[in-house]
Design an enzyme around this catalytic site. Sequence first.
Site, short mmCIF file in Angstrom:
data_model
loop_
_atom_site.label_atom_id
_atom_site.label_comp_id
_atom_site.label_asym_id
_atom_site.label_seq_id
_atom_site.Cartn_x
_atom_site.Cartn_y
_atom_site.Cartn_z
N LYS A 158 0.81 -1.21 0.00
CA LYS A 158 0.00 0.00 0.00
C LYS A 158 0.85 1.28 0.00
O LYS A 158 0.45 2.30 -0.55
CB LYS A 158 -0.94 0.01 1.21
N LYS A 197 -3.61 1.70 9.09
CA LYS A 197 -3.79 0.72 8.02
C LYS A 197 -2.57 -0.19 7.94
O LYS A 197 -1.46 0.22 8.26
CB LYS A 197 -3.97 1.43 6.67
N GLY A 208 -9.00 -4.54 1.22
CA GLY A 208 -10.38 -5.00 1.37
C GLY A 208 -10.97 -4.68 2.72
O GLY A 208 -11.86 -5.37 3.20
N PHE A 241 -8.27 10.59 8.96
CA PHE A 241 -9.61 10.03 8.75
C PHE A 241 -10.49 11.10 8.15
O PHE A 241 -10.67 12.16 8.74
CB PHE A 241 -10.18 9.53 10.09
N HIS A 293 -16.66 6.65 -1.40
CA HIS A 293 -15.74 5.70 -2.02
C HIS A 293 -16.12 5.59 -3.49
O HIS A 293 -17.16 5.04 -3.82
CB HIS A 293 -15.85 4.34 -1.32
N ASN A 324 -6.73 -2.13 -6.93
CA ASN A 324 -7.04 -3.55 -6.85
C ASN A 324 -6.72 -4.19 -8.20
O ASN A 324 -7.30 -3.83 -9.21
CB ASN A 324 -8.52 -3.76 -6.51
N ARG A 365 -7.24 -6.92 -9.95
CA ARG A 365 -8.02 -8.14 -10.23
C ARG A 365 -9.36 -7.72 -10.81
O ARG A 365 -9.69 -6.54 -10.85
CB ARG A 365 -8.28 -8.90 -8.92
N VAL A 424 -15.59 -7.84 -7.51
CA VAL A 424 -16.94 -8.35 -7.28
C VAL A 424 -17.96 -7.49 -8.03
O VAL A 424 -18.86 -8.01 -8.69
CB VAL A 424 -17.27 -8.34 -5.76
#
Lengths: 457, 155
Positions: free
Chosen positions: A117, A157, A163, A201, A207, A290, A292, A295
């Site tokens: 990250k 983090k 995820g 934060f 998102h 990400n 990949r 979903v």
Amino acid sequence: VKIRRVLIANRGEIAVRIIRTCRRLNVETVLAVSEVDRDTLPARLADRTVCIGPARPIDSYLRIDTVVQAALGVGAQAIHPGYGFLSERAALAQLCEHHGVTFIGPTAPQLALVGDKLAAREAAEATGIAVVPGGLVASVAEAQALARRIGLPILIKAVGGGGGRGLKLVQTAAGLAAALELAAAEAGAAFGDSRLYLERFVARGRHVEVQVLGDGTGAVVHMGERDCSVQRRYQKILEETPAPQLDAYLRQRLHQAAVHLAASINYRGAGTVEFLVDMERGEFYFLEMNARIQVEHPVSEMVTGIDLVAEQFAVAQGEGLRLAQEQIQPRGCALECRINAEDPARDFQPSPGTVTHVAWPAGEGIRVDTHVETGSKVPPFYDSLLAKIIVGGPDRPTVLSTMRAALARTELAGVATNIALHARILEDPRFVHGGVDTGFLAGVLEHAHTNPKVTHG
Amino acid sequence: VTLTARDVAEITRLLEDSQFAELHLEHEGLKLTLRRSGAPPAAATHAAPVAESAPQAAASERRTGATALAQSGAWHEVSAPLLGTFYRAPKPGAEPYVETGSAVQEDTIIGIIEVMKLMNTVRAGVAGTVVEILVSDGALVEYGQALLRVSPGAP
């Protein structure tokens, strides 16, 4: 290399999804299954199955050597890893390359880069993309100094995380040391990497992520964005495209930033660049990439008409990008509800069991991606995703109303589900207006302790 | 309908009084296997002596039922503990570890499964005589696939 036979190293709905495209492309499918997945819908749909081990993922779906051996043993030219499991493991991509098997995904160095990250943050900064203020901390003293500089509250983090796992929110300086210790232990156990970093934060954030596709030599196209702000404990449960109530110029900058980042690393394959949109400042920050198929990819497919899995195959076998950016014209809106086997009455704990009855909705604009039929077992070893109901339509009000009707027609007994929660979200005036922040769902759950309509068998 | 402890005791007595060594019962999804002590055992984790008190017997017999499922008839099947390439001999051209008719002990090596150049030895897990070899040399074997059949007991 033309892919004639592929080993699918995954299970559940994504295995079904990949097989569907393979049939259209005339690619033979071999599904790697664990012992408890021998008799599942994807196992029956695949041309062949090969049992790679016992039920526990660590003994089957997470075994890199076994998966590559299986591909070689059945004569598959390629491995499709789906999402989760081994999909973002550089070691798998590397072992594939070593044995001449095509890994349908990015290169090993790209996976290593975006999987770290901090390295990914640096890559984003190097292309001029803002990141949330913060940085790596090696000690409590460093963390305290950084927290003073960027201000509380802060998020801890894990460098190797993703995820939503390994995240800790710290509200007060006094709570920092204990939270760091806990986060380091958790990150070490979960990701084998206990390095941590801190981020400011952002209280009111959305998102928003951008779907990209790269050819591996620097050519990258995007397929618009997805708004995934409806989350419960950093887990997405509902996604839509386009992001509603988003400034047109901001949207365009998000797309460009994602394309620039992917191009800067010669990204290969399908990927998603996630951003946090700061609603108060009207700014956006890079979160992570990400590497990949995700979903929630079907909402992008719904509005663009592109089969992303087919494009993954095209890039993997060296055909490059088959669409220019101008040819990708998203039309209308799409929304996805993730139907999970989890019990709202027991704090959304997974609800494994046997599905004694199921009837999925069908009709104009409705797509259901699932591996669940009447009699399907929901084993306790894997994630609780039962199905994704995706609705597309000309505008958002039409999509919302079609989705409400689709959910109302869904019948599922034997395991508890979150269907009633989706219905509640779709009725909420703030959601109907559009553009809710990531804190929205927690608020809905807090203020509505009404008896959830749970279907038990 | 389930079997009560008393039913199991009754069935056990029937077996005791009979001339049979083994009894299999399938009733509404429940499988019960009873084996007289002294009868050839199926596997290492084999039947509890029938003399045990009934409820205990019921529990341990259910376990035996599961073991019995791994058998094909009277044979014990040695299955692959992992997916890989099966080799019958330690190296190409060498004598196979076992042939049909070979006597094996529980710890006798019966073959090798290679996963990415890593050789894993496979042991018989049961004492007896090899009656059939089910997989050819160099074949891909899946997890749980039957490799060979062993007739249990002293050769």
